[in-house]
Scaffold this motif. Structure first.
Motif, PDB file in Angstrom:
ATOM      1  N   THR A  38      36.589  48.973  53.591  1.00 38.25           N
ATOM      2  CA  THR A  38      37.998  48.544  53.996  1.00 38.25           C
ATOM      3  C   THR A  38      37.769  48.025  52.114  1.00 38.25           C
ATOM      4  N   ALA A  39      37.830  48.210  50.693  1.00 38.86           N
ATOM      5  CA  ALA A  39      37.128  47.500  49.714  1.00 38.86           C
ATOM      6  C   ALA A  39      38.555  47.673  48.238  1.00 38.86           C
ATOM      7  N   SER A  40      38.141  46.255  47.722  1.00 39.95           N
ATOM      8  CA  SER A  40      38.860  45.714  46.787  1.00 39.95           C
ATOM      9  C   SER A  40      39.350  47.019  46.150  1.00 39.95           C
ATOM     10  N   SER A  41      40.531  46.886  45.412  1.00 36.27           N
ATOM     11  CA  SER A  41      40.541  47.901  44.662  1.00 36.27           C
ATOM     12  C   SER A  41      40.131  47.403  43.008  1.00 36.27           C
ATOM     13  N   PRO A  42      39.089  48.331  41.801  1.00 29.70           N
ATOM     14  CA  PRO A  42      38.419  47.807  40.691  1.00 29.70           C
ATOM     15  C   PRO A  42      40.120  47.567  39.998  1.00 29.70           C
ATOM     16  N   ASP A  43      40.872  48.651  40.262  1.00 27.28           N
ATOM     17  CA  ASP A  43      41.820  48.361  39.426  1.00 27.28           C
ATOM     18  C   ASP A  43      42.657  46.486  38.698  1.00 27.28           C
ATOM     19  N   GLU A  44      42.789  45.781  40.763  1.00 23.32           N
ATOM     20  CA  GLU A  44      42.817  44.814  39.689  1.00 23.32           C
ATOM     21  C   GLU A  44      42.286  43.750  40.600  1.00 23.32           C
TER      22      GLU A  44
END
Lengths: 96, 342
Positions: A62-68
């Motif tokens: 599960t990865a954090s989103s680059p957009d946020e």
């Protein structure tokens, strides 16, 4: 050309020597965990780059989103007092 | 495929979607300008994505097809030492292909799709591998010249704006330097051997020199993708700049080898501080690119055959994995990383 679909994707982590943590090296396809480990050995440790390997199904990450990324990591941005360099100490004070 | 659908869905909503796109583009441009790296999940222009897939696919295919001309000599290597070296080198090329396929897959292209396009002749590989390896000395000339040209091309790619490509190139460049040195050492041995061996080395250099210069691609004014790739910092130097750098590197190395380069027009240009060299026969390059090189048909046929003949292995492994339900995404898949400790 081929009827079967791609084997699942695995992420490979290599511990280069004892005492260091595993670091992401890359990814590969393999039908199962055991084959993924063997392929990882052949692909990422041909020159003794590792003493230990992890393989993880890419779908399990599960990865954090680059957009946020701004809002997600912002809370740490205005807290320079978490760094030792924030504090002014008189010259000559030792062991601090 | 996934990239196409994503593109289509953004067209529906006007106004706000366009503004969002402009904002994304500004962020992307700023990152490239600041020498920051673009990572797989970042927004990127579709043309940037397509350009990277084209270049990385061609690069990966080159590594895989590139195994063939040298593998021909494994069974005929003159000593156990040379045989072990050559096997390690060919295995490295397979590894390089796999690093690059993985990097290309981060752009939303599947491995299967890449291989299908290679087999169907819809994606290219470097035209250098359409030349035959006629003698043992060719193994040396490939290492020295072909891998040397590849390294000259690839070192700047370690700073490519796309993170996964740059990281794959760092790993590849480290490994390539052994490839080049073993080739040089092999030629040196032949050059200082019997007159027949010396002649064989010279003949190999004569045949590989010009195709190696062509590896840098068409001249700058005729290169279709160069300007845009440099603006995006996928490429850092022009084709002609890298080609000249390669000539400068090779001239003194040839002298130490005691071999000549097959170009009477090579001479030191005092004013430029570089070597001048003769005109390249670009019609030959275009012909090989079009499929009319000495080995185009043979290379693709062998590649397809290897893929088809390996199908039962892939099927058996998949069937075994299914039976033991160890495939990720299915019930019972390991949630913990699998660890093997030496």
């Amino acid at each position: 050309m081929s009827s079967s679909t791609d084997w699942p994707l695995w992420e490979v982590f290599v511990r280069s020597r004892r005492g260091l943590s595993h670091t992401h090296a890359g990814s590969l396809h393999a039908p199962d965990a055991e084959m993924a480990l063997r392929n990882a050995r052949d692909l990422y440790t041909r020159r003794s780059e590792g003493v230990s390997l992890w393989v993880v199904p890419s779908t399990e990450i599960t990865a954090s989103s680059p957009d946020e990324k701004d809002s997600f990591f912002e809370p740490a941005g205005d807290k320079p007092y978490r760094h030792p360099t924030f504090y002014e100490i008189p010259e000559g004070v030792k062991h601090l | 495929m996934a990239a196409v659908t994503a593109d289509q869905t953004t067209q529906g909503t006007a106004g706000t979607a366009e503004e969002a796109e402009a904002a994304h583009l500004a962020t992307f441009d700023a990152a490239v300008a600041a020498d920051d790296r673009i990572e797989p999940r970042d927004w990127m222009p579709e043309a940037y994505r397509a350009s990277l897939v084209r270049q990385m696919a061609q690069h990966a295919h080159s590594e895989i097809i590139g195994m063939q001309p040298e593998a021909n000599w494994i069974s005929r290597a003159p000593s156990l030492r040379r045989k072990a070296i050559l096997m390690a080198k060919v295995q490295d090329e397979a590894g390089h292909g796999l690093y690059l396929y993985s990097a290309a897959e981060t752009l939303g292209t599947s491995r299967e799709e890449l291989l299908d396009k290679l087999h169907a002749g819809r994606q290219r590989y470097s035209s250098i591998f359409n030349y035959p390896t006629l003698t043992w000395a060719d193994v040396g000339a490939i290492g020295w010249l072909v891998d040397g040209a590849a390294i000259t091309n690839q070192v700047p790619l370690c700073r490519c704006s796309y993170g996964p490509y740059a990281r794959a190139m760092v790993r590849i460049c480290k490994e390539e330097s052994f490839h080049q040195r073993q080739g040089y050492e092999l030629l040196l041995a032949l050059s200082h051997g019997t007159p027949a061996q010396h002649e064989m080395a010279q003949d190999a250099v004569n045949r590989w020199w010009w195709p190696s210069l062509m590896m840098f691609g068409p001249p700058d004014d005729a290169s279709a993708h160069s300007a845009q790739s440099m603006a995006w910092k996928i490429k850092r130097h022009s084709n002609d700049e890298l080609r000249r750098r390669f000539v400068d590197i090779c001239v003194p190395q040839a002298q130490v080898l005691g071999l000549s380069l097959p170009d009477p027009d090579i001479r030191w240009n005092e004013k430029l501080g570089q070597h001048d060299y003769g005109a390249i026969d670009w019609t030959e390059f275009q012909e090989v690119l079009k499929g009319n090189g000495p080995c185009n048909e043979q290379r693709l046929t062998q590649r397809r055959k290897a893929h088809e003949e390996g199908a039962w292995v892939r099927d058996a492994a998949a069937a075994y994995a299914d039976k033991h339900s160890a495939r990720p995404g299915t019930a019972g898949a390991a949630a913990q990383p699998v660890e093997a400790t030496a």
